[in-house]
Design a protein around this motif. Structure first.
Motif, mmCIF file in Angstrom:
data_model
loop_
_atom_site.group_PDB
_atom_site.id
_atom_site.type_symbol
_atom_site.label_atom_id
_atom_site.label_comp_id
_atom_site.label_asym_id
_atom_site.label_seq_id
_atom_site.Cartn_x
_atom_site.Cartn_y
_atom_site.Cartn_z
ATOM 1 N N GLY A 1 0.814 -1.212 0.000
ATOM 2 C CA GLY A 1 0.000 0.000 0.000
ATOM 3 C C GLY A 1 0.837 1.247 0.000
ATOM 4 N N ASP A 2 1.895 1.245 0.790
ATOM 5 C CA ASP A 2 2.778 2.403 0.847
ATOM 6 C C ASP A 2 3.448 2.653 -0.497
ATOM 7 O OD1 ASP A 2 2.122 2.830 3.451
ATOM 8 O OD2 ASP A 2 3.956 1.965 4.294
ATOM 9 N N LEU A 3 3.854 1.567 -1.173
ATOM 10 C CA LEU A 3 4.505 1.713 -2.471
ATOM 11 C C LEU A 3 3.541 2.268 -3.516
ATOM 12 C CD1 LEU A 3 6.638 -1.569 -2.615
ATOM 13 C CD2 LEU A 3 7.470 0.768 -2.326
ATOM 14 N N GLN A 4 2.300 1.794 -3.466
ATOM 15 C CA GLN A 4 1.295 2.304 -4.401
ATOM 16 C C GLN A 4 1.018 3.785 -4.168
ATOM 17 O OE1 GLN A 4 -1.973 -0.373 -3.702
ATOM 18 N NE2 GLN A 4 -1.325 -1.816 -5.302
ATOM 19 N N LEU A 5 0.926 4.159 -2.902
ATOM 20 C CA LEU A 5 0.705 5.568 -2.578
ATOM 21 C C LEU A 5 1.879 6.415 -3.037
ATOM 22 C CD1 LEU A 5 -0.889 7.829 -1.210
ATOM 23 C CD2 LEU A 5 0.204 7.179 0.961
ATOM 24 N N MET A 6 3.090 5.922 -2.816
ATOM 25 C CA MET A 6 4.271 6.679 -3.223
ATOM 26 C C MET A 6 4.312 6.859 -4.742
ATOM 27 S SD MET A 6 6.797 8.392 -2.231
ATOM 28 C CE MET A 6 6.810 7.912 -0.501
ATOM 29 N N LYS A 7 3.883 5.818 -5.456
ATOM 30 C CA LYS A 7 3.873 5.925 -6.912
ATOM 31 C C LYS A 7 2.887 6.990 -7.366
ATOM 32 C CE LYS A 7 3.111 3.340 -11.182
ATOM 33 N NZ LYS A 7 2.724 2.048 -11.784
ATOM 34 N N LYS A 8 1.718 7.031 -6.747
ATOM 35 C CA LYS A 8 0.711 8.044 -7.091
ATOM 36 C C LYS A 8 1.237 9.451 -6.836
ATOM 37 C CE LYS A 8 -2.949 4.870 -5.705
ATOM 38 N NZ LYS A 8 -3.845 4.518 -4.598
ATOM 39 N N ALA B 1 -6.484 15.189 -6.982
ATOM 40 C CA ALA B 1 -7.183 13.930 -6.712
ATOM 41 C C ALA B 1 -6.435 12.728 -7.270
ATOM 42 C CB ALA B 1 -8.603 13.980 -7.296
ATOM 43 N N MET B 2 -5.544 12.972 -8.225
ATOM 44 C CA MET B 2 -4.775 11.865 -8.794
ATOM 45 C C MET B 2 -3.947 11.158 -7.735
ATOM 46 S SD MET B 2 -3.422 13.447 -12.408
ATOM 47 C CE MET B 2 -2.392 11.987 -12.678
ATOM 48 N N LYS B 3 -3.552 11.889 -6.696
ATOM 49 C CA LYS B 3 -2.739 11.273 -5.634
ATOM 50 C C LYS B 3 -3.520 10.239 -4.842
ATOM 51 C CE LYS B 3 -1.539 15.364 -4.032
ATOM 52 N NZ LYS B 3 -0.910 16.408 -3.191
ATOM 53 N N ALA B 4 -4.854 10.337 -4.894
ATOM 54 C CA ALA B 4 -5.685 9.421 -4.114
ATOM 55 C C ALA B 4 -6.377 8.380 -4.983
ATOM 56 C CB ALA B 4 -6.740 10.204 -3.340
ATOM 57 N N LEU B 5 -6.227 8.499 -6.325
ATOM 58 C CA LEU B 5 -6.898 7.568 -7.213
ATOM 59 C C LEU B 5 -6.117 6.295 -7.387
ATOM 60 C CD1 LEU B 5 -8.030 10.027 -10.034
ATOM 61 C CD2 LEU B 5 -9.445 9.050 -8.208
ATOM 62 N N SER B 6 -6.808 5.226 -7.601
ATOM 63 C CA SER B 6 -6.144 3.938 -7.886
ATOM 64 C C SER B 6 -5.697 3.916 -9.333
ATOM 65 C CB SER B 6 -7.112 2.785 -7.618
ATOM 66 O OG SER B 6 -7.529 2.763 -6.278
ATOM 67 N N ASP B 7 -4.666 3.148 -9.587
ATOM 68 C CA ASP B 7 -4.190 2.998 -10.973
ATOM 69 C C ASP B 7 -5.215 2.244 -11.817
ATOM 70 O OD1 ASP B 7 -0.773 2.501 -9.884
ATOM 71 O OD2 ASP B 7 -1.859 4.330 -10.397
#
Length: 400
Positions: free
Chosen positions: A5-12, A394-400
Motif C-alpha cells: 500500500g505504501d509503495l502504491q501511494l508513493m507511486k501516485k 485527486a490523482m494522488k488518491a486515485l487507484s491505478d
C-alpha cells in the motif's frame, strides 16, 4: 500489505509530482524533470510513459543538446480535458470553459435584474448546460465546475451570507451537484479572482499580493507566501466592511461607514444620481434612476467634469482603504479588479496620491498597484483553476 500500500501511494504521489512539474515547466525533458523533482531517471521515464498513455503528456521532438544526445521534449496536453469557471456577480453571470492550462475556449455572459435564488440558480444551470454542449470532445471531458460568489462561503459550498444578492444559507454546491454529475467547487469571488490573477495574470511572479474585487461591493483575495489566506474560519477578505467612519452611510451588512459605502460601484452610482448629468453639450438618454457605471464611463470619456471629479473622489476613498491594507499586510502587489478597474484612467492618480500621502514609507517602497491583467475574467478564470487543481490533486488518491 502495508508495504504494498505504501509503495502504491508513493507511486501516485510521484506521478502527480512529475505531471505537476511538466504542467508548470513544459516543454521539458525527462532529465530536467529528474533534476527538478529529485526522482531518479528510471522512475521519471516510467511515470512519463504512463502519463503519455493517459493522454496528459505528449512528446514534441528533440530539444537542444547540452553536450550529449539531444533530449526528447515533453509537452503538457492542455486539451486532455476542460473546466468550467463561473463568476456569479451581483448583476451578471460570467461563465467560461477553459482547457487544463487555463486558456479560454468558450465564454457566456448573462445580465441579471432578478437576484432571487430561484431565478439566479435556474439561469446558472442553463448557462452551464449550454457551455457543456459547446465544449470540444477530449479524453477526460469536463473535469469540474468552479463558481465564485460575492459572499461568505463555508467549506461545504454553502453561501452563508451574500448581502448584495440578498442571499442567506443557500446550499449552492448541493444544488449544482444534483444538476450535474461533476465535482463542484464554490468559493468567494474575490478569492477566486486572486487565484486567477496569481495563476494566469498580473500576480504570476509575486508571492504576496492582494486582489481587490471592486464592484457593487468590495472584497479581497489575499495571497501570502504563494498561498490563499483564508483565516481561521475561512472567511478572510471581507475588507469592504472595514469601518472608515462610524457615523457614515448605512451598509447592507447593517453597519455604518463601511469601505464599500464610500468606494464601491454601488456608492459611485448613488452619488452620481445627485449630479446634473444632462447639459447643453452632453445629452444622456438614460433617466437618472437608470444611471450605471457604463453611463458614467461614457461621460468621463467625453470630458464631463462632475463625473471625472466623482471618479477621483472614489479613487481617493479606494486609496484610503488600500492604505490600511498596505500598512497591515505589506504586500508586493495590489491588483484592482472587477468593474471598477474599467475606470482606471480616472481613479489611478487619486489612489496613488492617497497612498503616497498616508501609507508607511517603508511599506510603500516595494509595493505596486496594478489593474487586473485578466480584466473582467479574473474570477471566472480563478474558479476554473480551482476545478483544475482539484482534479489533478485527486490523482494522488486515485487507484491505478
Amino acid at each position: 500489505m502495508k508495504i504494498t500500500g505504501d509503495l502504491q501511494l508513493m507511486k501516485k504521489i510521484n506521478k502527480y509530482l512529475v505531471l505537476d512539474t511538466i504542467r508548470h515547466h513544459y516543454p521539458i525533458s525527462r532529465a530536467d524533470i529528474s533534476v527538478k523533482t529529485g526522482l531518479n531517471k528510471t522512475t521519471v521515464s516510467s511515470l512519463v510513459t504512463e502519463l503519455i498513455e493517459s493522454h496528459f503528456v505528449t512528446e514534441i521532438g528533440l530539444g537542444e543538446s547540452s553536450g550529449g544526445r539531444k533530449p526528447m521534449m515533453l509537452l503538457f496536453n492542455q486539451r486532455a480535458g476542460y473546466a468550467i469557471g463561473v463568476d456569479l456577480g451581483v448583476n451578471y453571470i460570467l461563465a467560461m470553459v477553459t482547457d487544463l492550462g487555463g486558456t479560454v475556449v468558450k465564454e457566456k455572459r448573462i445580465e441579471m435584474t432578478d437576484w432571487s435564488v430561484e431565478t439566479v440558480t435556474e439561469k446558472l444551470k442553463k448557462c452551464i448546460h449550454s457551455l457543456i454542449k459547446k465544449t470540444p470532445s477530449s479524453p477526460y471531458g469536463i473535469i469540474g465546475i468552479g463558481v465564485g460568489v460575492p459572499g461568505l462561503v463555508d467549506d461545504q459550498g454553502n453561501v452563508l451570507s451574500a448581502p448584495n444578492l440578498g442571499w442567506t444559507d443557500v446550499p449552492l454546491q448541493e444544488m449544482l451537484e444534483r444538476e450535474f454529475d461533476l465535482p463542484i467547487a464554490i468559493d468567494n469571488e474575490a478569492n477566486v479572482g486572486a487565484l486567477g490573477e496569481k495563476e494566469f495574470g498580473a500576480g504570476r511572479s509575486v508571492s504576496n499580493m492582494i486582489y481587490l474585487s471592486v464592484g457593487i461591493g468590495i472584497g479581497a483575495g489575499i495571497i501570502l507566501n504563494d498561498a490563499l489566506y483564508r483565516g481561521v474560519s475561512g472567511f478572510s477578505g471581507e475588507v469592504g466592511h472595514m469601518t472608515l467612519a462610524q457615523d457614515g452611510p448605512l451598509c447592507g451588512c447593517g453597519s455604518r461607514g463601511c469601505w464599500e459605502t464610500f468606494a464601491s460601484e454601488k456608492a459611485l452610482i448613488h452619488q452620481a444620481k445627485s449630479l446634473q448629468l444632462v447639459d447643453e453639450k452632453i445629452q444622456v438618454a438614460e433617466a437618472i434612476d437608470k444611471i450605471n457605471l457604463n453611463t458614467l464611463l461614457s461621460l468621463a470619456k467625453r470630458g464631463h467634469r462632475p463625473v471625472i471629479d466623482l471618479f477621483a473622489s472614489t479613487g481617493h476613498w479606494l486609496g484610503v482603504g488600500i492604505t490600511n491594507l498596505v500598512n497591515v499586510f505589506n504586500p508586493e502587489l495590489i491588483v484592482i479588479g472587477n468593474r471598477m478597474s474599467l475606470a482606471s484612467e480616472w481613479i489611478a492618480d487619486s489612489i496613488c496620491e492617497t497612498l503616497n500621502s498616508h501609507s508607511l514609507s517603508f511599506h510603500r517602497q516595494k509595493m505596486n498597484v496594478v489593474y487586473a491583467k485578466l480584466g473582467m475574467n479574473s474570477s471566472a478564470a480563478g474558479a476554473a483553476s480551482i476545478a483544475i487543481n482539484r482534479f489533478f490533486s485527486a490523482m494522488k488518491a486515485l487507484s491505478d
